[in-house]
Scaffold this motif. Sequence first.
Motif, PDB file in Angstrom:
ATOM      1  N   CYS A 146      33.848  -4.458  56.636  1.00 15.50           N
ATOM      2  CA  CYS A 146      34.121  -3.265  56.908  1.00 15.50           C
ATOM      3  C   CYS A 146      34.479  -2.157  56.417  1.00 15.50           C
TER       4      CYS A 146
ATOM      5  N   PRO B  59      32.352  -7.832  67.864  1.00 17.30           N
ATOM      6  CA  PRO B  59      31.911  -7.406  66.848  1.00 17.30           C
ATOM      7  C   PRO B  59      31.803  -5.753  67.604  1.00 17.30           C
ATOM      8  N   GLU B  60      32.877  -5.503  68.462  1.00 14.99           N
ATOM      9  CA  GLU B  60      33.594  -3.859  68.970  1.00 14.99           C
ATOM     10  C   GLU B  60      34.270  -3.577  68.244  1.00 14.99           C
ATOM     11  N   THR B  61      35.235  -4.519  67.144  1.00 16.57           N
ATOM     12  CA  THR B  61      36.297  -3.511  66.652  1.00 16.57           C
ATOM     13  C   THR B  61      35.318  -3.300  65.386  1.00 16.57           C
ATOM     14  N   GLU B  62      36.468  -1.795  64.772  1.00 16.48           N
ATOM     15  CA  GLU B  62      35.681  -1.535  63.491  1.00 16.48           C
ATOM     16  C   GLU B  62      37.366  -1.671  63.103  1.00 16.48           C
TER      17      GLU B  62
ATOM     18  N   MET C  51      35.091   1.835  71.118  1.00 17.31           N
ATOM     19  CA  MET C  51      35.709   0.829  70.151  1.00 17.31           C
ATOM     20  C   MET C  51      36.851   0.369  69.729  1.00 17.31           C
ATOM     21  N   ARG C  52      37.609  -0.237  69.247  1.00 19.61           N
ATOM     22  CA  ARG C  52      38.727  -1.082  69.402  1.00 19.61           C
ATOM     23  C   ARG C  52      39.079   0.021  67.470  1.00 19.61           C
ATOM     24  N   ARG C  53      39.886   0.529  67.388  1.00 15.72           N
ATOM     25  CA  ARG C  53      39.805   0.610  65.579  1.00 15.72           C
ATOM     26  C   ARG C  53      41.293  -0.323  65.034  1.00 15.72           C
TER      27      ARG C  53
ATOM     28  N   ARG D  49      37.538 -10.437  61.549  1.00 16.44           N
ATOM     29  CA  ARG D  49      36.020 -10.514  62.452  1.00 16.44           C
ATOM     30  C   ARG D  49      35.970 -11.447  63.768  1.00 16.44           C
TER      31      ARG D  49
ATOM     32  N   ASP E 218      44.321   1.628  66.945  1.00 13.83           N
ATOM     33  CA  ASP E 218      44.631   1.217  67.685  1.00 13.83           C
ATOM     34  C   ASP E 218      45.907   0.683  66.997  1.00 13.83           C
TER      35      ASP E 218
END
Length: 200
Positions: free
Chosen positions: A127, A98-101, A1-3, A93, A32
Motif C-alpha cells: 500500500c 487489485p484496481e483499488t489504491e 482506479m479507486r482510492r 486488498r 473515494d
Amino acid sequence: MRRVGVLGGTFDPPHIGHLILAEEAWWQLGLDRVLLVPAGDPPHKRGAPLSAATHRVRMVELAIADNPHFELSRVDVDRPGPHYTIDMIHLLRQRLGPETEIFFLMGLDSLVELPNWYRAADLIAACRLAALTRPAVELDWERLERALPGIRERVVLLDMPELEIASHVLQQRVRAGRPIRYQVLPAVEEYIREQGLYRR
C-alpha cells in the motif's frame, strides 16, 4: 482506479482528532472513501487495558454516522489475533480488489518507527503510506531509506491541523469526572456515559 484510505487504531474512544485526520486525508488525497478499522488485538498494546471490541466498534459507528465517505471496517476485530497491520492490509486488498489504491494513514511518529514494525517492507509494497506532518517529529529520510529501500516513493506527507488529543488522556478525564465535550462527538460522549466506560 479507486482510492481508499485506511485509518486503524484502538479508537478507545474515537475522538475529533481521528475524524479530522480522516477528513483531511479524504480531501488532500482525493479519496473515494476512508475506512476506519478498529484494532482487534494490537500486539503493541498487549497488557494495556482495552475496552471490548463491541464498545469500540459501536463508538466508531456513532462517530462517523453523518459522514457519507467514512465507513467502518470490522476486518480486524472479526479475525483471530495477533493483529498486524500487514495482515489487515492483505485482507482489505482481497476485499477491495487489485484496481483499488490503498493509502494507510499514520502519524509521522509511526513512520519514524516503521523499520521496527512487523514485515515493514511488505507493508510499503502492499500500500501507499500517508503520514501526517507534526512539528515536533524529526523525519530522517536517509535512515528510513537505509532500513527500507524505496520507502520515499511510497509515502505521501499530509498537512494536518495540530491537535493534542489522545484516547488515553480522554479515558483519564472520564475517570476523574472531567468533561470531554467537544473532544468527542456528542453521540460518543453519551455512549461512554450510558455504558459506564473508563470509570474503573
